[in-house]
Design a protein around this motif. Structure first.
Motif, PDB file in Angstrom:
ATOM      1  N   LYS A 113       8.574   6.018  15.221  1.00  0.00           N
ATOM      2  CA  LYS A 113       8.624   6.934  14.277  1.00  0.00           C
ATOM      3  C   LYS A 113       8.181   6.485  12.949  1.00  0.00           C
ATOM      4  CE  LYS A 113      12.285   9.242  16.566  1.00  0.00           C
ATOM      5  NZ  LYS A 113      13.625   9.770  16.633  1.00  0.00           N
ATOM      6  N   LEU A 114       6.933   5.953  13.100  1.00  0.00           N
ATOM      7  CA  LEU A 114       6.258   5.331  11.520  1.00  0.00           C
ATOM      8  C   LEU A 114       4.864   5.761  11.659  1.00  0.00           C
ATOM      9  CD1 LEU A 114       7.819   1.652  11.705  1.00  0.00           C
ATOM     10  CD2 LEU A 114       8.425   3.453  10.115  1.00  0.00           C
ATOM     11  N   SER A 115       4.545   7.027  12.240  1.00  0.00           N
ATOM     12  CA  SER A 115       3.276   7.400  12.484  1.00  0.00           C
ATOM     13  C   SER A 115       2.256   7.445  11.135  1.00  0.00           C
ATOM     14  CB  SER A 115       3.205   8.660  13.282  1.00  0.00           C
ATOM     15  OG  SER A 115       3.679   8.666  14.420  1.00  0.00           O
ATOM     16  N   LEU A 116       3.071   7.551   9.942  1.00  0.00           N
ATOM     17  CA  LEU A 116       2.335   7.935   8.822  1.00  0.00           C
ATOM     18  C   LEU A 116       2.360   6.588   7.863  1.00  0.00           C
ATOM     19  CD1 LEU A 116       3.728  11.356   7.549  1.00  0.00           C
ATOM     20  CD2 LEU A 116       1.581  10.786   8.372  1.00  0.00           C
ATOM     21  N   ILE A 117       2.668   5.313   8.443  1.00  0.00           N
ATOM     22  CA  ILE A 117       2.871   4.118   7.894  1.00  0.00           C
ATOM     23  C   ILE A 117       1.337   3.782   7.441  1.00  0.00           C
ATOM     24  CG2 ILE A 117       2.411   2.617   9.961  1.00  0.00           C
ATOM     25  CD1 ILE A 117       4.487   0.687   8.364  1.00  0.00           C
ATOM     26  N   GLY A 118       0.332   4.311   8.253  1.00  0.00           N
ATOM     27  CA  GLY A 118      -1.396   4.026   7.782  1.00  0.00           C
ATOM     28  C   GLY A 118      -1.471   4.488   6.700  1.00  0.00           C
ATOM     29  N   ASP A 119      -1.223   5.651   6.355  1.00  0.00           N
ATOM     30  CA  ASP A 119      -1.319   6.410   4.904  1.00  0.00           C
ATOM     31  C   ASP A 119      -0.717   5.574   3.821  1.00  0.00           C
ATOM     32  OD1 ASP A 119      -2.950   8.517   5.765  1.00  0.00           O
ATOM     33  OD2 ASP A 119      -1.131   9.536   6.286  1.00  0.00           O
ATOM     34  N   SER A 120       0.266   5.027   4.108  1.00  0.00           N
ATOM     35  CA  SER A 120       1.362   4.302   3.193  1.00  0.00           C
ATOM     36  C   SER A 120       0.500   2.973   2.864  1.00  0.00           C
ATOM     37  CB  SER A 120       2.618   4.044   3.520  1.00  0.00           C
ATOM     38  OG  SER A 120       3.544   3.414   2.461  1.00  0.00           O
ATOM     39  N   LEU A 121       0.340   2.133   3.693  1.00  0.00           N
ATOM     40  CA  LEU A 121      -0.095   0.972   3.726  1.00  0.00           C
ATOM     41  C   LEU A 121      -1.709   1.208   3.356  1.00  0.00           C
ATOM     42  CD1 LEU A 121       1.300  -1.137   6.607  1.00  0.00           C
ATOM     43  CD2 LEU A 121       1.918  -1.048   4.328  1.00  0.00           C
ATOM     44  N   SER A 122      -2.479   2.056   3.546  1.00  0.00           N
ATOM     45  CA  SER A 122      -3.683   2.069   3.237  1.00  0.00           C
ATOM     46  C   SER A 122      -3.872   2.106   1.578  1.00  0.00           C
ATOM     47  CB  SER A 122      -4.769   3.008   4.056  1.00  0.00           C
ATOM     48  OG  SER A 122      -4.030   4.285   3.807  1.00  0.00           O
ATOM     49  N   HIS A 123      -3.021   3.216   1.205  1.00  0.00           N
ATOM     50  CA  HIS A 123      -2.948   3.345  -0.161  1.00  0.00           C
ATOM     51  C   HIS A 123      -2.636   1.978  -1.163  1.00  0.00           C
ATOM     52  CE1 HIS A 123      -3.180   7.568   0.841  1.00  0.00           C
ATOM     53  NE2 HIS A 123      -3.892   7.757  -0.374  1.00  0.00           N
ATOM     54  N   ILE A 124      -1.597   1.287  -0.551  1.00  0.00           N
ATOM     55  CA  ILE A 124      -1.407  -0.054  -1.205  1.00  0.00           C
ATOM     56  C   ILE A 124      -2.561  -0.905  -1.041  1.00  0.00           C
ATOM     57  CG2 ILE A 124      -0.167  -2.111  -0.563  1.00  0.00           C
ATOM     58  CD1 ILE A 124       1.668  -0.283  -2.370  1.00  0.00           C
ATOM     59  N   ALA A 125      -3.074  -1.069   0.219  1.00  0.00           N
ATOM     60  CA  ALA A 125      -4.288  -1.850   0.532  1.00  0.00           C
ATOM     61  C   ALA A 125      -5.547  -1.656  -0.647  1.00  0.00           C
ATOM     62  CB  ALA A 125      -4.879  -1.566   1.984  1.00  0.00           C
ATOM     63  N   LEU A 126      -5.399  -0.247  -1.093  1.00  0.00           N
ATOM     64  CA  LEU A 126      -6.645   0.256  -2.048  1.00  0.00           C
ATOM     65  C   LEU A 126      -6.193  -0.603  -3.358  1.00  0.00           C
ATOM     66  CD1 LEU A 126      -9.176   1.721  -2.923  1.00  0.00           C
ATOM     67  CD2 LEU A 126      -7.564   3.736  -3.362  1.00  0.00           C
ATOM     68  N   SER A 127      -5.169  -0.883  -3.715  1.00  0.00           N
ATOM     69  CA  SER A 127      -4.465  -1.264  -4.845  1.00  0.00           C
ATOM     70  C   SER A 127      -4.913  -2.954  -4.932  1.00  0.00           C
ATOM     71  CB  SER A 127      -3.235  -1.114  -5.167  1.00  0.00           C
ATOM     72  OG  SER A 127      -2.365  -1.673  -4.210  1.00  0.00           O
ATOM     73  N   GLY A 128      -4.716  -3.429  -3.527  1.00  0.00           N
ATOM     74  CA  GLY A 128      -4.938  -4.853  -3.627  1.00  0.00           C
ATOM     75  C   GLY A 128      -6.636  -4.970  -3.489  1.00  0.00           C
ATOM     76  N   ILE A 129      -7.258  -4.103  -3.143  1.00  0.00           N
ATOM     77  CA  ILE A 129      -8.606  -4.109  -3.166  1.00  0.00           C
ATOM     78  C   ILE A 129      -9.195  -4.149  -4.517  1.00  0.00           C
ATOM     79  CG2 ILE A 129     -11.067  -2.931  -2.609  1.00  0.00           C
ATOM     80  CD1 ILE A 129      -9.665  -2.162  -0.079  1.00  0.00           C
ATOM     81  N   ALA A 130      -8.636  -3.222  -5.390  1.00  0.00           N
ATOM     82  CA  ALA A 130      -8.894  -3.363  -6.842  1.00  0.00           C
ATOM     83  C   ALA A 130      -8.418  -4.563  -7.454  1.00  0.00           C
ATOM     84  CB  ALA A 130      -8.162  -1.945  -7.502  1.00  0.00           C
ATOM     85  N   GLY A 131      -7.315  -4.862  -7.424  1.00  0.00           N
ATOM     86  CA  GLY A 131      -6.763  -6.116  -8.041  1.00  0.00           C
ATOM     87  C   GLY A 131      -7.691  -7.348  -7.584  1.00  0.00           C
ATOM     88  N   ALA A 132      -8.052  -7.524  -6.274  1.00  0.00           N
ATOM     89  CA  ALA A 132      -9.147  -8.635  -5.870  1.00  0.00           C
ATOM     90  C   ALA A 132     -10.251  -8.547  -6.390  1.00  0.00           C
ATOM     91  CB  ALA A 132      -9.061  -8.781  -4.370  1.00  0.00           C
ATOM     92  N   THR A 133     -10.770  -7.305  -6.568  1.00  0.00           N
ATOM     93  CA  THR A 133     -12.093  -7.214  -7.278  1.00  0.00           C
ATOM     94  C   THR A 133     -12.199  -7.405  -8.797  1.00  0.00           C
ATOM     95  OG1 THR A 133     -12.583  -5.201  -5.651  1.00  0.00           O
ATOM     96  CG2 THR A 133     -14.220  -5.382  -7.687  1.00  0.00           C
ATOM     97  N   LEU A 182     -10.269  -9.513 -10.082  1.00  0.00           N
ATOM     98  CA  LEU A 182     -10.104 -10.983 -10.127  1.00  0.00           C
ATOM     99  C   LEU A 182     -11.225 -12.000  -9.621  1.00  0.00           C
ATOM    100  CD1 LEU A 182      -6.207 -11.235  -9.210  1.00  0.00           C
ATOM    101  CD2 LEU A 182      -7.281 -11.563 -11.638  1.00  0.00           C
ATOM    102  N   GLY A 183     -12.128 -10.945  -9.089  1.00  0.00           N
ATOM    103  CA  GLY A 183     -13.282 -11.786  -8.244  1.00  0.00           C
ATOM    104  C   GLY A 183     -13.192 -12.176  -7.208  1.00  0.00           C
ATOM    105  N   ALA A 184     -12.066 -12.079  -6.436  1.00  0.00           N
ATOM    106  CA  ALA A 184     -11.434 -12.537  -5.236  1.00  0.00           C
ATOM    107  C   ALA A 184     -11.884 -11.677  -3.992  1.00  0.00           C
ATOM    108  CB  ALA A 184     -10.173 -12.635  -4.882  1.00  0.00           C
ATOM    109  N   ASN A 185     -11.757 -12.031  -2.732  1.00  0.00           N
ATOM    110  CA  ASN A 185     -12.278 -11.331  -1.711  1.00  0.00           C
ATOM    111  C   ASN A 185     -11.427  -9.891  -1.420  1.00  0.00           C
ATOM    112  OD1 ASN A 185     -12.528 -10.363   1.336  1.00  0.00           O
ATOM    113  ND2 ASN A 185     -13.469 -12.376   1.812  1.00  0.00           N
ATOM    114  N   PRO A 186     -12.280  -8.829  -1.521  1.00  0.00           N
ATOM    115  CA  PRO A 186     -11.289  -7.680  -1.216  1.00  0.00           C
ATOM    116  C   PRO A 186     -10.292  -7.325  -0.218  1.00  0.00           C
ATOM    117  CG  PRO A 186     -13.528  -7.202  -2.021  1.00  0.00           C
ATOM    118  CD  PRO A 186     -13.507  -8.473  -1.618  1.00  0.00           C
TER     119      PRO A 186
END
Length: 275
Positions: free
Chosen positions: A34-54, A56-60
């Motif tokens: 019953k975690l079907s929407l976890i993809g939406d949650s983690l993908s938005h967090i992943a976007l913040s990780g991509i932004a932070g890595a970019t 800092l010049g790290a691998n997104p």
């Protein structure tokens, strides 16, 4: 075929075929937890990780993997503590992801291609991405193979699994990290806004025809592969965004399978009454 003359499309098809296997495979356990929407949650967090890595010049991808993995573990902890309101954990993390990514993108001087992150940009998949995707897929398949019985037990009856001396916390933690990893590698294909669909829709379609859990896994992977590969090919020849095309094909699959399953079930009922 013209599509195979382009290296970027060959890489896209390889990445897509692996993602088409991994997402429905993990999706079976995610849906029944019953975690079907976890993809939406983690993908938005992943976007913040991509932004932070970019910034800092790290691998997104590495940045998104770290951010989503930590968040996946937090979601699992909140899910256990909140119990009846477990879905709140997903909403909390998604809100946090939207907030952090919005702040990082707005205050940075780096130009982000938000459209490609939101809806996927399969043409940008490179050799390093392929390597990461293959390694992630291998880890996920190995984990499911080693702990399949325990995963099924935990998925359907977590409380009794604890009494049976199954290492529930350990397995759940590794599982959530691998869920985060599968979502991270999927972002390149369908983007932040559509990642959940690739996890949930093939599973929903498989449940219309499957007769057992293992049978459902087989069909979910089959429907996932058909949708993602045909979506990538169609997007190339019709000049359409791949993420949206894949999702539309997935939904069409679900509608067609639902329609024919209803007809088959009606015919079975008629045969029973005729007997």
């Amino acid at each position: 075929m013209e599509i195979f003359q382009y290296d970027f499309m060959v890489r896209a098809l390889v990445a897509s075929s692996i993602v088409g296997l991994i997402c429905p495979l993990m999706g079976m356990f995610i849906v029944f937890k019953k975690l079907s929407l976890i993809g939406d949650s983690l993908s938005h967090i992943a976007l913040s990780g991509i932004a932070g890595a970019t910034i800092l010049g790290a691998n997104p991808i590495l940045g998104s993997l770290i951010a989503s993995s930590i968040s996946a573990i937090i979601i699992d902890k909140l899910r256990v503590n909140l119990k009846e309101y477990a879905d709140l954990s997903i909403a909390i993390i998604m809100a946090l992801g939207v907030g952090i990514s919005g702040i990082l993108i707005s205050v940075s001087n780096v130009n982000f291609d938000l459209f490609s992150f939101m809806y996927g940009s399969i043409a940008t998949v490179n050799k390093d991405d392929i390597t990461i995707i293959i390694i992630t897929a291998f880890m996920i398949i190995l984990f499911i193979k080693l702990f399949f019985k325990e995963l099924v037990y935990i998925t359907f009856d977590e409380e009794n699994a604890k009494f049976s001396k199954i290492p529930v916390k350990f397995i759940n933690t590794i599982f959530m990290i691998l869920v985060a990893a599968s979502i991270t590698i999927t972002l390149r294909i369908v983007g932040v806004l559509l990642v959940s669909s690739l996890i949930a829709i093939p599973v929903a379609t498989s449940l219309k025809v499957a007769k057992s859990f293992k049978n459902a896994i087989f069909y979910s992977v089959l429907f996932g592969e058909i949708a993602i590969l045909s979506g990538v090919i169609a997007s190339f020849y019709l000049d359409l965004p791949p993420g949206g095309t894949i999702v539309v094909i997935s939904v069409v699959q679900l509608l067609i399978v639902s329609f024919f399953s209803k007809i088959i079930n009606k015919n079975k009922v008629k045969m029973v009454f005729n007997k």
